[in-house]
Structure formats: structure tokens, C-alpha cells
Design an enzyme around this catalytic site. Structure first.
Site, mmCIF file in Angstrom:
data_model
loop_
_atom_site.group_PDB
_atom_site.id
_atom_site.type_symbol
_atom_site.label_atom_id
_atom_site.label_comp_id
_atom_site.label_asym_id
_atom_site.label_seq_id
_atom_site.Cartn_x
_atom_site.Cartn_y
_atom_site.Cartn_z
ATOM 1 N N HIS A 75 -8.437 -27.445 43.479
ATOM 2 C CA HIS A 75 -7.567 -27.449 42.293
ATOM 3 C C HIS A 75 -7.715 -28.746 41.504
ATOM 4 O O HIS A 75 -6.727 -29.377 41.118
ATOM 5 C CB HIS A 75 -6.111 -27.206 42.679
ATOM 6 C CG HIS A 75 -5.867 -25.835 43.221
ATOM 7 N ND1 HIS A 75 -6.121 -24.693 42.503
ATOM 8 C CD2 HIS A 75 -5.430 -25.422 44.442
ATOM 9 C CE1 HIS A 75 -5.836 -23.627 43.244
ATOM 10 N NE2 HIS A 75 -5.419 -24.046 44.425
ATOM 11 N N LYS A 94 -22.624 -12.875 1.800
ATOM 12 C CA LYS A 94 -21.466 -12.373 1.052
ATOM 13 C C LYS A 94 -21.729 -10.951 0.548
ATOM 14 O O LYS A 94 -20.840 -10.092 0.581
ATOM 15 C CB LYS A 94 -21.164 -13.290 -0.129
ATOM 16 C CG LYS A 94 -20.023 -12.784 -1.001
ATOM 17 C CD LYS A 94 -19.655 -13.753 -2.112
ATOM 18 C CE LYS A 94 -18.506 -13.199 -2.947
ATOM 19 N NZ LYS A 94 -18.059 -14.150 -3.997
#
Length: 530
Positions: free
Chosen positions: A282, A140
Site C-alpha cells: 500500500h 473542422k
């Protein structure tokens, strides 16, 4: 905020102490004071480093079996204070809080502890509290503090200190902070999953977080205008194409991996069978064959639909040999995936520089549990993966004529393939070879007709006296809602049928099968695939 922040004090607390010797030497070269805890401090002293115990910094001893070491204002105040804020500086001076400019932390090995089979108390004890708290505080306040959570970053940290006279840049601190927050999120996600699934036994927890790590960007997505990447899950996972070693070939695309996965998952269904080849296009199989040798399996699988096999994906349930590799490279193939390949096969594939060869080392277990997910607009669909397997003992014959032993084998083979064909799925098979596959149609009758048409085309191509659908078994991934789909199979010459059953018109379909002299088996299990 300034770009360069001198590192004068570092707090080091490690579970994984790899690289600690280089790190300590690098910090010592810049006269950095090292504050450390427990085992890390002992290791640093053994390496000859000068170390200040964290208890000396805080004025409190480590206590409660090490549970409380760094959870103290003199630690977190030194991490969270904004150095350019007068009020923060005054508070630090008033309470004797010294700034900490660098934190090097890696966390208790929670996941490894779980994976080792440890008991519940041991698992709980390996939930790190102080480590993530320091990581988050330092991250932070990355405007002033550098946080390092990965030993792989030690070298870049030390190089930066060398380049900047013992200081870190904002750019590095910002990158390290982002990595640190990703780590704590991943860590907490793993703990939350353990509590939900392993400890509480929940199936669908109210909150479900899971983490994954980037393995690599991909060539493109389903289409060239789409970007794509491959991520690997954190924690236990099946071993498949995502973990495969790419021995050669072009960069992989989204479609390459999706199709290779489809091919490998079907090949894995035959992990205990004779040599089997699967050809996929596919994400749908266009040829599957099981034979005594891989080369024979390849020839038979290719013969099912040699047109669709062009530009397809090939998977094997065995290590590939040179003879089979030579045959595969006679047509354009995008990807070959197998557990392994011998040196002769690798040399042959190497002549096709664009062909991607993926070696997995093993086959995934088709009966494994797990989940499958699909993104929809505004949500995620999650379901159990389809690991349903039907044995001959679970089959029910619903027709007057009983199937022959060969018909039962053909039915089970066709059923296994149909599980991996997009719905509506129809698969004809005979003697361990697919004769025709109909995939993805909006009605079952059309799938049956398409599969039969492919079989007729194959017969014409190869000069066979009749299509292989004659005398075949036909599998349907879901029940026949009307007799028309069944009658299309009869027209193709099928003599046996396997399907789930369960239609309100089952009696009508059974009557049509009896009239045609078919044997029909019900599985009681559906295999829709979308």
C-alpha cells in the site's frame, strides 16, 4: 451531409515521410490527384507519382524560406467549404477554388528539435504554422474532408478507399478529426511549455497545458468499481514503471503501478549502493535491506515484517538472479520490479503465472527535478518533487554524545527510507536493514510505538534474542513536537536519532535525548509524504 465522400484530390505535406510510398500507390490506384509541397513533392516524384505543386494550385510561389506555402484561400477554401451549401459552392465557383477531399499532414518535429539541443532560432523555425492550419481546417470540415496525421492510419485509410470505391465514410472522418485536434492541441501545448519554461524561465506560468498519451487501460482503479488507465507524458520524462516491460503476469491495476512506483523510487535511492531489496505494501515500505548479495538482502528485508510482505511489491536495485527469484516466489507477491532479470530468474517467475514481472532497464535518478501533482476538488496541486538528499556533511549533532560511525550510517539509511514512508513516519534501522517501520499515523508517538511493536513481533517470529531496534538508529520524517515520540524510541532501544529539527520544543527534545544518552542528528530538511 452524405456518409460517403469520394476522394478526388489529396493535399500531402509531410515532415515524416515514412509510408509515403504505400500511400502514394494506394491513392494512385483510385486516380486521386495529389497536390503537394516542397520536399514532399520531390519525394513523391522520386517514387514515380504524378504530383501537382501547391504553387500551381494557388497561383503563388512558395516564399519566405517555405514559411508561406499553403496559407492561401485556394487551399483553405478547398478545405473549409461545405459542399452541400449553395452559397459555399457559389463562392468556390466564383473564385476558382477546387475542393480538397483528403489532407495528409504531419508536423515539423518541434519536440525532437528541442530535445536535440538546437539553438533558439532553429527551435523557432521548427514551429509549424501551415501544417496545423490545414489540419484544423480539414478536421473542422470532417463532414466532407478526411484528415490523416499519423502514418499508422495510412493502412486503414487505403482499406476504406478500397472497400468504398474510392470514398471515405463519415465514421472514419470523424475519428480522424478527433485524432487531428488532439495532435494540434498536443503540439501547441509542447510549444507553450517550451516558451514558458525553457525560453522564459518561468516556474509557475499563468497558463500551463500539458499532454499525455494513453499507454493502456488498467484492470481497475484503487477498487474494482473504479476504472483506470495509464497515460505517458509527451516530452522528456523519467524512465520508470510507466515505461517498464511487463514480461509476464495478470493485467496491471492502478494499485499495482502505484505501489510498484513507490518501491522502485525507493530502490533507486540505493542505485549506487550494494544490492538492495525493497518490499512495499500500500505504497509504504515494510522492509528494506542492503547486503552483499540480493538473496541476503531479500531475506533481511522480508524478516523486518513478513506479515505485511504477503501480497506485496518487491523492487531491486540490481538485475535479479535465479536464487533470489526462487526465494521471492516462496511467498505470494503481486509485482516484482527491477532493472533486469536473468533467464533463470525469468523461468522461475514464469511458474507463477499471475505474478507481474516489470523490467525497467534502468533506475530513475532520485535527484532529478520535476513536479508532482495531486487533484483536489476544483483544482490541481503542483509542487516540486521531493528530491532532497542529505549527506553526512550536512548533519548537525545537537546532543552531548557524538554518534559513532556505524550510527551515522544507520541514521542515513533510516533517513533515506523514511523519505518514502507516509507521514507521520518513523523508521528504525540497524546495519543496513530496517528494524521496524511505523507509517501514516496521526501522531509521531504512535508511529514510533507501531514500528517498535513490529520489531518485537519480528524477533518473536524469528527467535531472535532481542528486537533489532535495540542498538538501532531511528529516523523521523519531521521534527518531534514533544519528547514523547523520542522517549518511545528510547524504550525500543534506539541509540541514535535523525530528524529535521525546527520545533519550538527542540530544547526539550534535545534534553530528553541527552538524559537517555542518545546521539541526535538534525538534517534541517523535512520529508512529509501524503
Amino acid at each position: 451531409m452524405t456518409d460517403l465522400v469520394p476522394v478526388r484530390r489529396a493535399l500531402i505535406s509531410m515532415s515524416d515521410k515514412s509510408g509515403l510510398d504505400q500511400l502514394a500507390a494506394g491513392l494512385a490506384a483510385h486516380d486521386v490527384e495529389i497536390v503537394s509541397t516542397g520536399g514532399t513533392a520531390a519525394k513523391l516524384r522520386a517514387l514515380g507519382a504524378t504530383v501537382r505543386d501547391v504553387s500551381d494550385l494557388t497561383g503563388f510561389p512558395e516564399m519566405m524560406d517555405g514559411r508561406v506555402k499553403t496559407l492561401h484561400p485556394k487551399v483553405h477554401g478547398g478545405l473549409l467549404a461545405r459542399r452541400d451549401d449553395p452559397e459555399h459552392a457559389a463562392a468556390m465557383a466564383e473564385h476558382g477554388i477546387a475542393p480538397i477531399d483528403l489532407v495528409v499532414v504531419n508536423l515539423y518535429p518541434f519536440l525532437n528539435t528541442v530535445m536535440s539541443g538546437a539553438d533558439r532560432d532553429t527551435v523557432i523555425e521548427n514551429i509549424d504554422i501551415g501544417g496545423p492550419s490545414m489540419v484544423r481546417s480539414a478536421a473542422k470540415n470532417h463532414a466532407h474532408v478526411a484528415i490523416v496525421t499519423d502514418p499508422a492510419d495510412y493502412a486503414s485509410l487505403l482499406a476504406e478507399l478500397d472497400a468504398n470505391n474510392g470514398s471515405t465514410t463519415f465514421d472514419l472522418r470523424r475519428k480522424l478529426a478527433a485524432k487531428a485536434f488532439a495532435l494540434t492541441a498536443e503540439y501547441d501545448s509542447t510549444i507553450a511549455q517550451w516558451f514558458a519554461f525553457a525560453d522564459q524561465g518561468e516556474r509557475w506560468p499563468a497558463n500551463w497545458t500539458f499532454s499525455s498519451r494513453l499507454k493502456m487501460p488498467l484492470r481497475y482503479g484503487e477498487n474494482p468499481h473504479q476504472t483506470a488507465a495509464l497515460y505517458l507524458p509527451v516530452g522528456p520524462a523519467a524512465h520508470g514503471v510507466a515505461q517498464a516491460d511487463q514480461v509476464q503476469g495478470k493485467e496491471l491495476s492502478y494499485n499495482n503501478l502505484n505501489d510498484a512506483n513507490a518501491a522502485l523510487e525507493l530502490a533507486a535511492e540505493f542505485r549506487d549502493a550494494d544490492p538492495t531489496i525493497v518490499i512495499v505494501k500500500h505504497a509504504n515500505p515494510c522492509g528494506v535491506a542492503t547486503r552483499e548479495s540480493l538473496i541476503d538482502a531479500w531475506r533481511e528485508a522480508l524478516a523486518c515484517d513478513s506479515v505485511s510482505a504477503f501480497g506485496g511489491i518487491v523492487a531491486s536495485n540490481r538485475s535479479l538472479d535465479a536464487t533470489t527469484a526462487e526465494a521471492i516466489t516462496n511467498i505470494f507477491t503481486e509485482v516484482v520490479v527491477a532493472p533486469d532479470a536473468d533467464d533463470g530468474a525469468k523461468a522461475i517467475f514464469a511458474r507463477k503465472k499471475n505474478l507481474r514481472l516489470l523490467l525497467t532497464g534502468s533506475l530513475p535518478d532520485p535527484a532529478r527535478g520535476g513536479t508532482s501533482m495531486a487533484l483536489i476538488a476544483g483544482g490541481v496541486l503542483v509542487q516540486d518533487r521531493d528530491n532532497g538528499i542529505v549527506t553526512r556533511e550536512q548533519l548537525t549533532c545537537v546532543t552531548r554524545r557524538q554518534p559513532t560511525e556505524q550510527e551515522v550510517r544507520d541514521c542515513l539509511f533510516a533517513w533515506t527510507v523514511a523519505k518514502h514512508v507516509k507521514s507521520n513516519a518513523i523508521v528504525y534501522a540497524k546495519d543496513g536493514v530496517t528494524a521496524g517501520i511505523g507509517a501514516g499515523q496521526m501522531n509521531r508517538r504512535d508511529s514510533a510505538r507501531i514500528a517498535a511493536a513490529k520489531a518485537r513481533e519480528a524477533a518473536e517470529t524469528h527467535g531472535w534474542a532481542e528486537p533489532r531496534t535495540v542498538g538501532s538508529a531511528v529516523a523521523s520524517d519531521a521534527f518531534f513536537p514533544f519528547a514523547d515520540g523520542l522517549l518511545a524510541a528510547v524504550e525500543a532501544g534506539a541509540t541514535a536519532v535523525i530528524q529535521p529539527g525546527g520545533s519550538i520544543r527542540d530544547d526539550e527534545v534535545i534534553a530528553a535525548a541527552d538524559e537517555a544518552g542518545l546521539a541526535m542528528l538534525f538534517t534541517g530538511m523535512r520529508h512529509f509524504r501524503h
